[in-house]
Design a protein around this motif. Structure first.
Motif, short mmCIF file in Angstrom:
data_model
loop_
_atom_site.label_atom_id
_atom_site.label_comp_id
_atom_site.label_asym_id
_atom_site.label_seq_id
_atom_site.Cartn_x
_atom_site.Cartn_y
_atom_site.Cartn_z
N TYR A 1 0.74 -1.07 -0.22
CA TYR A 1 -0.09 0.08 -0.34
C TYR A 1 0.84 1.27 0.16
CZ TYR A 1 -4.12 -2.68 1.21
OH TYR A 1 -5.26 -3.72 1.12
N HIS A 2 0.23 2.36 -0.53
CA HIS A 2 1.00 3.57 -0.60
C HIS A 2 0.27 4.36 0.51
CE1 HIS A 2 3.37 3.05 -3.91
NE2 HIS A 2 2.38 2.19 -4.20
N VAL A 3 1.05 5.51 1.08
CA VAL A 3 0.44 6.37 2.25
C VAL A 3 0.35 7.63 1.52
CG1 VAL A 3 1.09 7.16 4.40
CG2 VAL A 3 1.33 4.72 4.10
N ILE A 4 -0.77 8.32 1.48
CA ILE A 4 -1.08 9.70 1.24
C ILE A 4 -1.32 10.35 2.75
CG2 ILE A 4 -2.25 11.33 -0.36
CD1 ILE A 4 -3.10 9.18 -2.05
N ILE A 5 -0.49 11.46 2.75
CA ILE A 5 -0.46 12.35 3.82
C ILE A 5 -1.32 13.45 3.81
CG2 ILE A 5 1.10 13.70 5.31
CD1 ILE A 5 1.79 10.83 5.73
N PHE A 6 -2.14 13.78 4.88
CA PHE A 6 -2.83 14.95 4.99
C PHE A 6 -2.56 15.55 6.53
CE2 PHE A 6 -5.17 11.95 2.01
CZ PHE A 6 -5.51 13.06 1.31
N GLN A 7 -2.38 17.05 6.31
CA GLN A 7 -2.44 17.68 7.83
C GLN A 7 -3.55 18.35 7.83
OE1 GLN A 7 1.72 19.08 9.02
NE2 GLN A 7 2.05 19.30 6.71
N THR A 8 -4.11 18.27 9.14
CA THR A 8 -5.22 19.32 9.41
C THR A 8 -4.90 20.48 10.00
OG1 THR A 8 -5.67 18.51 11.77
CG2 THR A 8 -6.60 17.08 9.73
#
Lengths: 349, 349
Positions: free
Chosen positions: A92-99
């Motif tokens: 799997y790949h990881v897509i990063i989001f910051q809140t």
DNA sequence: ATCGTTCCCGGCAACGATTGCACAAAAAAA
DNA sequence: TTTTTTTGTGCAATCGTTGCCGGGAACGAT
């Protein structure tokens, strides 16, 4: 120089795309001879199936979304490290989001992640988030979701957390055992599950030792820069002055240390200090900082494992549960018993 | 509860998908009336175009790959923070890859990123990487690529770095100015551009002050845990003993501090210490650690901006260039002039 | 009445890969 | 030889979206 497609192979070998597709997947209905041809050619051209086409066709995108308040935070970067390690092994790949601790941004990020058709979400709530309707909706839609660290206990999804109550209880007990009685608690925004659990642990320990809980000794920060200084100022103005500080984050512990030393207050002689932090530098601080540490990387790993299990065994995965990992109290100099207290004690004898 | 597609809207409104598509994009060839209908219905159903279908159709995936050695590293997590901020504002997503300092893994990650059809790559080389053929190939394929921090000067692509030479020069000069002459340099693996630049800055300062460069005073670490202790041991065995340590990373600076204090060596009286680090705790260490700091977040931001510019104005973007951001020497106690030296100086008068 | 425009809109194909179904040729059985 | 079975392959639909072409209706101009 564009990426090789299955069509290119088909054209070159004078076959249909279906045959090529099946040959590559080693289907039984293709002759060994053709398979060999296709495989070799694909190998030579370094063919890689287009994951976008696969995502569009099937429903799996082999991507996980990770939504955290801040990447540039020791705890979260360690957790992401754990997540990425597991994800990578499982393809799997990881897509990063910051809140950035914003509720708006959290909702937008969840939307984006869903629009991106990620296979699942790993989320740690923003400190502004008090309403988790957006996550209920997500769960109702059947989107695999695992919360970690900053969780929402009411949500019927898997949650992975550290033993915040236990850590806070241990820290506070330790302060009490070393003779402190006016223990201030500098903590993070109140909506957060971790805030509440740590506060509960703190209160439980006080109660255990028969020390009355004093609301004035609890102060909430907001992750702002240099906010610790003002909170410390307020707390020091109390009468009688606190004899110990228990902080709930890396930043606060460090800010607290700075603020106290700036005022010439001796640690631990005048005031004892314990943080709730993963700072690798804690031992080398002046004085070495007592802390409650959390297994950040393991939390990330476990959360990722649970999520992937959920994705791959959709229906019959283990039911939602809260996994709690132990925290560890590391006693260092910053919370050593005050020498005076010992002396008094001897005199008292 | 599946995502709404353009087809659903078309069916419901008894229109063709093309019409709906054009109405949503506010095309001039659709009547205002129809547009209104479609827009309103889409709004009501909370329609979101499927980015996967868009990626498949067009060639833009609105995703950037970030490939770094380690997320759980202050410098990189701050850089990623900067990258994510810019990317978010420009409508891009960030997919994270870790190489764990492995060349193999770096190549695999580049492959994966390309297979994922990201619009561009941001990369910081692994310490094992000495051959950048894989990146040449990437560049030849026309894949937008920007390197940051650990770069490869020979590659004809945009590179964003800190002024490593300047930082090392300033640190070393400072040590020399405060009377140190046997300055050891604990650094990171030799292939890295940043290693070489820092070493060059160190040598330039030595030369400037007429101090001979001694190869035995330079030691290379490997990012392993607790390796600093052994390196320190080796350096202390030198005769005459070094009177200053200049380290090239967070971990080494901290490890060095631990190792020196463990041996009862006084800092800065016996040995002066300067790190090359972004640790927020540097000021609170014992003693407060002098460091060269890098604008990690800005590096990330700039790299992301350059990359997006490259993607969006493909051909006529600004030509590849190396952008160098200033580093800052923060002098704290760990590199204060030795008291003895001052005393000697006065006596000498 | 016929032609040319303009305005709106629908149909088809394509992006890359998978898959059920059909179909052909060859091999086996009658 | 004819029929059945097996084996290998191709066609076409599908996923969601957009670009291209073409077509019908309405309108004005001849």
């Amino acid at each position: 120089m564009d990426p090789v497609t299955i069509k290119d192979i088909a054209r070159a070998l004078n076959l249909s795309t279906s045959t090529v597709s099946r040959a590559l997947r080693d289907s039984y209905e293709i002759s060994p001879e053709t398979k060999r041809l296709v495989m070799e050619y694909a190998e030579r051209l370094n063919y890689r199936p287009n994951p976008i086409a696969l995502s569009l066709k099937g429903s799996s995108s082999k991507a996980l979304a990770v939504i955290v308040p801040q990447i540039a935070n020791n705890f979260f970067s360690q957790a992401i490290n754990g997540i990425e390690a597991i994800a990578y092994n499982r393809g799997y790949h990881v897509i990063i989001f910051q809140t950035h601790e914003s509720y708006e941004r959290e909702m937008a990020n969840v939307q984006q992640a869903v629009a991106r058709r990620v296979d699942g979400l790993l989320l740690s709530l923003s400190s502004e988030t008090s309403d988790v309707a957006h996550l209920h909706a997500l769960h109702a839609q059947g989107v695999p979701l695992v919360l970690f660290d900053r969780v929402a206990p009411d949500l019927p999804v898997t949650q992975v957390v550290a033993d915040n109550f236990g850590g806070a209880y241990a820290a506070t007990s330790h302060l009490l055992q070393t003779g402190r009685r006016r223990i201030a608690h500098l903590t993070i925004p109140p909506y957060l599950s971790i805030t509440q659990e740590r506060l509960a642990g703190y209160r439980a320990a006080l109660e255990q030792y028969g020390v009355a809980f004093d609301e004035n000794l609890v102060r909430y920060g907001t992750f702002g820069p240099d906010e610790a200084d003002e909170l410390v100022e307020q707390l020091l103005a109390q009468e009688p002055r606190p004899d110990a500080f228990f902080t709930a984050s890396d930043r606060l512990a460090l800010g607290c240390l700075t603020a106290l030393r700036k005022r010439g207050i001796r640690i631990p002689e005048d005031i004892s200090l314990i943080g709730f932090t993963n700072l690798p530098a804690a031992e080398m601080l002046n004085p070495p900082l007592s802390t409650v540490t959390q297994p950040a990387q393991e939390i990330g790993q476990l959360a990722a494992e649970r999520l992937i299990e959920l994705i791959e065994r959709k229906q019959k995965a283990s039911p939602p549960a809260t996994v709690k990992l132990p925290t560890t109290l590391l006693v260092r100099e910053s919370s050593a018993p005050p020498v005076r207290a010992e002396a008094d004690f001897r005199i008292g004898l």
